[in-house]
Motif scaffolding. Structure first.
Motif, PDB file in Angstrom:
ATOM      1  N   GLY A  35       0.823  -1.209   0.000  1.00  0.00           N
ATOM      2  CA  GLY A  35       0.000   0.000   0.000  1.00  0.00           C
ATOM      3  C   GLY A  35       0.856   1.257   0.000  1.00  0.00           C
ATOM      4  N   ARG A  36       1.924   1.253   0.799  1.00  0.00           N
ATOM      5  CA  ARG A  36       2.832   2.404   0.824  1.00  0.00           C
ATOM      6  C   ARG A  36       3.483   2.620  -0.541  1.00  0.00           C
ATOM      7  NH1 ARG A  36       3.283   6.510   4.171  1.00  0.00           N
ATOM      8  NH2 ARG A  36       5.530   6.474   4.067  1.00  0.00           N
ATOM      9  N   THR A  37       3.766   1.529  -1.234  1.00  0.00           N
ATOM     10  CA  THR A  37       4.370   1.632  -2.564  1.00  0.00           C
ATOM     11  C   THR A  37       3.407   2.312  -3.530  1.00  0.00           C
ATOM     12  OG1 THR A  37       5.659  -0.365  -2.135  1.00  0.00           O
ATOM     13  CG2 THR A  37       5.425   0.304  -4.430  1.00  0.00           C
ATOM     14  N   TYR A  38       2.152   1.877  -3.526  1.00  0.00           N
ATOM     15  CA  TYR A  38       1.154   2.521  -4.385  1.00  0.00           C
ATOM     16  C   TYR A  38       0.977   3.994  -4.000  1.00  0.00           C
ATOM     17  CZ  TYR A  38      -0.433  -1.648  -6.849  1.00  0.00           C
ATOM     18  OH  TYR A  38      -0.505  -2.743  -7.660  1.00  0.00           O
ATOM     19  N   GLN A  39       0.971   4.265  -2.701  1.00  0.00           N
ATOM     20  CA  GLN A  39       0.797   5.637  -2.239  1.00  0.00           C
ATOM     21  C   GLN A  39       1.973   6.505  -2.683  1.00  0.00           C
ATOM     22  OE1 GLN A  39       0.145   5.956   1.973  1.00  0.00           O
ATOM     23  NE2 GLN A  39       0.310   8.181   1.939  1.00  0.00           N
ATOM     24  N   ALA A  40       3.186   6.007  -2.552  1.00  0.00           N
ATOM     25  CA  ALA A  40       4.363   6.776  -2.977  1.00  0.00           C
ATOM     26  C   ALA A  40       4.324   7.042  -4.472  1.00  0.00           C
ATOM     27  CB  ALA A  40       5.640   6.025  -2.601  1.00  0.00           C
ATOM     28  N   GLU A  41       3.890   6.038  -5.225  1.00  0.00           N
ATOM     29  CA  GLU A  41       3.782   6.235  -6.673  1.00  0.00           C
ATOM     30  C   GLU A  41       2.725   7.286  -6.989  1.00  0.00           C
ATOM     31  OE1 GLU A  41       3.162   3.620 -10.748  1.00  0.00           O
ATOM     32  OE2 GLU A  41       3.469   2.571  -8.858  1.00  0.00           O
ATOM     33  N   ALA A  42       1.618   7.243  -6.253  1.00  0.00           N
ATOM     34  CA  ALA A  42       0.560   8.241  -6.462  1.00  0.00           C
ATOM     35  C   ALA A  42       1.067   9.643  -6.165  1.00  0.00           C
ATOM     36  CB  ALA A  42      -0.638   7.926  -5.569  1.00  0.00           C
ATOM     37  N   ASP A  43       1.880   9.767  -5.137  1.00  0.00           N
ATOM     38  CA  ASP A  43       2.394  11.081  -4.747  1.00  0.00           C
ATOM     39  C   ASP A  43       3.400  11.640  -5.745  1.00  0.00           C
ATOM     40  OD1 ASP A  43       0.777  10.966  -2.527  1.00  0.00           O
ATOM     41  OD2 ASP A  43       2.384  10.366  -1.158  1.00  0.00           O
ATOM     42  N   LEU A  53      -4.121   5.059  -8.248  1.00  0.00           N
ATOM     43  CA  LEU A  53      -3.069   4.497  -7.398  1.00  0.00           C
ATOM     44  C   LEU A  53      -3.441   4.588  -5.923  1.00  0.00           C
ATOM     45  CD1 LEU A  53      -0.016   5.900  -9.361  1.00  0.00           C
ATOM     46  CD2 LEU A  53      -0.615   3.475  -9.101  1.00  0.00           C
ATOM     47  N   ARG A  54      -4.071   5.672  -5.528  1.00  0.00           N
ATOM     48  CA  ARG A  54      -4.521   5.802  -4.133  1.00  0.00           C
ATOM     49  C   ARG A  54      -5.605   4.776  -3.815  1.00  0.00           C
ATOM     50  NH1 ARG A  54      -4.302  12.325  -4.149  1.00  0.00           N
ATOM     51  NH2 ARG A  54      -2.116  12.486  -3.539  1.00  0.00           N
ATOM     52  N   ALA A  55      -6.492   4.532  -4.774  1.00  0.00           N
ATOM     53  CA  ALA A  55      -7.532   3.513  -4.573  1.00  0.00           C
ATOM     54  C   ALA A  55      -6.898   2.135  -4.400  1.00  0.00           C
ATOM     55  CB  ALA A  55      -8.508   3.516  -5.743  1.00  0.00           C
ATOM     56  N   GLN A  56      -5.842   1.861  -5.155  1.00  0.00           N
ATOM     57  CA  GLN A  56      -5.145   0.584  -5.009  1.00  0.00           C
ATOM     58  C   GLN A  56      -4.458   0.505  -3.643  1.00  0.00           C
ATOM     59  OE1 GLN A  56      -2.937   0.977  -8.689  1.00  0.00           O
ATOM     60  NE2 GLN A  56      -4.128  -0.681  -9.616  1.00  0.00           N
ATOM     61  N   ALA A  57      -3.892   1.617  -3.188  1.00  0.00           N
ATOM     62  CA  ALA A  57      -3.273   1.649  -1.858  1.00  0.00           C
ATOM     63  C   ALA A  57      -4.316   1.344  -0.788  1.00  0.00           C
ATOM     64  CB  ALA A  57      -2.621   3.001  -1.605  1.00  0.00           C
ATOM     65  N   ILE A  58      -5.506   1.903  -0.934  1.00  0.00           N
ATOM     66  CA  ILE A  58      -6.587   1.672   0.029  1.00  0.00           C
ATOM     67  C   ILE A  58      -6.928   0.198   0.123  1.00  0.00           C
ATOM     68  CG2 ILE A  58      -9.077   2.036   0.389  1.00  0.00           C
ATOM     69  CD1 ILE A  58      -8.616   4.953  -0.497  1.00  0.00           C
ATOM     70  N   VAL A  59      -6.967  -0.500  -1.019  1.00  0.00           N
ATOM     71  CA  VAL A  59      -7.272  -1.933  -1.018  1.00  0.00           C
ATOM     72  C   VAL A  59      -6.269  -2.671  -0.131  1.00  0.00           C
ATOM     73  CG1 VAL A  59      -7.262  -4.018  -2.454  1.00  0.00           C
ATOM     74  CG2 VAL A  59      -8.433  -1.961  -3.262  1.00  0.00           C
ATOM     75  N   ALA A  74      -0.949   0.895   9.303  1.00  0.00           N
ATOM     76  CA  ALA A  74      -1.895   0.716   8.195  1.00  0.00           C
ATOM     77  C   ALA A  74      -3.162   1.544   8.408  1.00  0.00           C
ATOM     78  CB  ALA A  74      -2.244  -0.760   8.016  1.00  0.00           C
ATOM     79  N   THR A  75      -3.671   1.587   9.647  1.00  0.00           N
ATOM     80  CA  THR A  75      -4.890   2.373   9.885  1.00  0.00           C
ATOM     81  C   THR A  75      -4.625   3.860   9.711  1.00  0.00           C
ATOM     82  OG1 THR A  75      -4.447   2.232  12.269  1.00  0.00           O
ATOM     83  CG2 THR A  75      -6.097   0.714  11.373  1.00  0.00           C
ATOM     84  N   ASN A  76      -3.437   4.312  10.120  1.00  0.00           N
ATOM     85  CA  ASN A  76      -3.099   5.720   9.929  1.00  0.00           C
ATOM     86  C   ASN A  76      -2.966   6.047   8.440  1.00  0.00           C
ATOM     87  OD1 ASN A  76      -2.264   8.438  10.544  1.00  0.00           O
ATOM     88  ND2 ASN A  76      -0.193   7.774  10.113  1.00  0.00           N
ATOM     89  N   GLN A  77      -2.232   5.221   7.707  1.00  0.00           N
ATOM     90  CA  GLN A  77      -2.048   5.493   6.274  1.00  0.00           C
ATOM     91  C   GLN A  77      -3.372   5.399   5.519  1.00  0.00           C
ATOM     92  OE1 GLN A  77       1.261   6.966   6.779  1.00  0.00           O
ATOM     93  NE2 GLN A  77       0.679   6.800   4.651  1.00  0.00           N
ATOM     94  N   LEU A  78      -4.207   4.458   5.903  1.00  0.00           N
ATOM     95  CA  LEU A  78      -5.535   4.363   5.285  1.00  0.00           C
ATOM     96  C   LEU A  78      -6.288   5.668   5.499  1.00  0.00           C
ATOM     97  CD1 LEU A  78      -7.869   2.864   3.909  1.00  0.00           C
ATOM     98  CD2 LEU A  78      -8.413   1.840   6.134  1.00  0.00           C
ATOM     99  N   GLY A  79      -6.275   6.156   6.738  1.00  0.00           N
ATOM    100  CA  GLY A  79      -6.951   7.428   7.029  1.00  0.00           C
ATOM    101  C   GLY A  79      -6.360   8.584   6.248  1.00  0.00           C
ATOM    102  N   PHE A  80      -5.046   8.614   6.133  1.00  0.00           N
ATOM    103  CA  PHE A  80      -4.366   9.687   5.403  1.00  0.00           C
ATOM    104  C   PHE A  80      -4.760   9.685   3.930  1.00  0.00           C
ATOM    105  CE2 PHE A  80      -0.687  11.299   2.993  1.00  0.00           C
ATOM    106  CZ  PHE A  80      -0.630  12.580   3.502  1.00  0.00           C
ATOM    107  N   VAL A  81      -4.764   8.509   3.300  1.00  0.00           N
ATOM    108  CA  VAL A  81      -5.131   8.430   1.875  1.00  0.00           C
ATOM    109  C   VAL A  81      -6.604   8.786   1.687  1.00  0.00           C
ATOM    110  CG1 VAL A  81      -5.346   6.892  -0.123  1.00  0.00           C
ATOM    111  CG2 VAL A  81      -3.313   6.779   1.298  1.00  0.00           C
ATOM    112  N   LEU A  82      -7.439   8.365   2.605  1.00  0.00           N
ATOM    113  CA  LEU A  82      -8.855   8.735   2.514  1.00  0.00           C
ATOM    114  C   LEU A  82      -9.027  10.248   2.612  1.00  0.00           C
ATOM    115  CD1 LEU A  82     -10.359   5.814   4.615  1.00  0.00           C
ATOM    116  CD2 LEU A  82     -10.785   6.234   2.170  1.00  0.00           C
ATOM    117  N   LEU A  83      -8.205  10.888   3.435  1.00  0.00           N
ATOM    118  CA  LEU A  83      -8.230  12.357   3.494  1.00  0.00           C
ATOM    119  C   LEU A  83      -7.793  12.955   2.163  1.00  0.00           C
ATOM    120  CD1 LEU A  83      -6.802  13.268   7.026  1.00  0.00           C
ATOM    121  CD2 LEU A  83      -9.076  13.819   6.117  1.00  0.00           C
ATOM    122  N   GLN A  84      -6.773  12.366   1.545  1.00  0.00           N
ATOM    123  CA  GLN A  84      -6.312  12.865   0.249  1.00  0.00           C
ATOM    124  C   GLN A  84      -7.417  12.755  -0.802  1.00  0.00           C
ATOM    125  OE1 GLN A  84      -2.729  10.408  -0.152  1.00  0.00           O
ATOM    126  NE2 GLN A  84      -1.504  12.266  -0.040  1.00  0.00           N
TER     127      GLN A  84
END
Length: 183
Positions: A35-43, A53-59, A74-84
């Motif tokens: 998930g962090r990898t997808y998030q970094a790519e999205a950023d 990519l963020r949707a894939q990170a959420i999965v 994971a719960t923090n990063q999930l919350g962070f991406v949902l905020l994004q």
């Protein structure tokens, strides 16, 4: 509609990840990392692919949390991406779970933002107070850097234990074991 199809696909993918993990807790860490990898790519990508990519990170984050709900990263990063993705209500739920699992400043800061966006002043104030309390508990910083002492080669060699380079060490006997204990 395409959004409904995408949601169905992501739910199916999440279920497959969870099933494939067979409840092994270390899969939570693996899925978190993916998930962090997808998030970094999205950023670091163009706007067109960012939300996908963020949707894939959420999965992956959701799968990680389902397998091990106490995975505060994971719960923090999930919350962070949902905020994004401007989904503050879902983010707040995830961030509360993160803070319940482990009280950490990054999760609290994200919880402040989710609560602010929702107009939840009570939760926002609680999180801000918790941040202040944690910051007061941080120990004072250590000196800037340890002293480094430069030693010439001869001094270094004279203080370094000799390690045998060939053969095996002498067998340990009762006498040698006892003599070492008293010195």
């Amino acid at each position: 509609p395409p959004t409904t199809l995408a949601q169905s696909y992501y739910q199916y993918a999440e279920n497959q990840l969870i099933e494939g993990a067979q409840q092994h807790p270390w899969f939570s860490d693996i899925y978190y990392t993916i998930g962090r990898t997808y998030q970094a790519e999205a950023d670091s990508t163009s706007t067109a692919d960012r939300d996908l990519l963020r949707a894939q990170a959420i999965v992956y984050y959701r799968a990680a949390v389902t397998i091990r709900p106490s995975n505060s990263l994971a719960t923090n990063q999930l919350g962070f991406v949902l905020l994004q993705l401007d989904r503050p209500k879902e983010a707040q739920v995830s961030l509360v779970a993160s803070v319940d699992s482990r009280l950490e400043i990054p999760a609290l800061q994200n919880l402040v933002e989710a609560s602010r966006r929702l107009g939840d002043q009570a939760m926002q104030q609680w999180a801000m107070n918790a941040i202040s309390q944690l910051q007061r508990q941080i120990p004072p910083a250590l000196p800037n850097s340890p002293e480094i002492l430069e030693v010439d080669n001869n001094t270094f060699r004279s203080t370094t234990p000799v390690v045998p380079t060939s053969g095996s060490p002498a067998p340990l006997t009762a006498n040698s074991a006892n003599s070492g204990a008293n010195s």
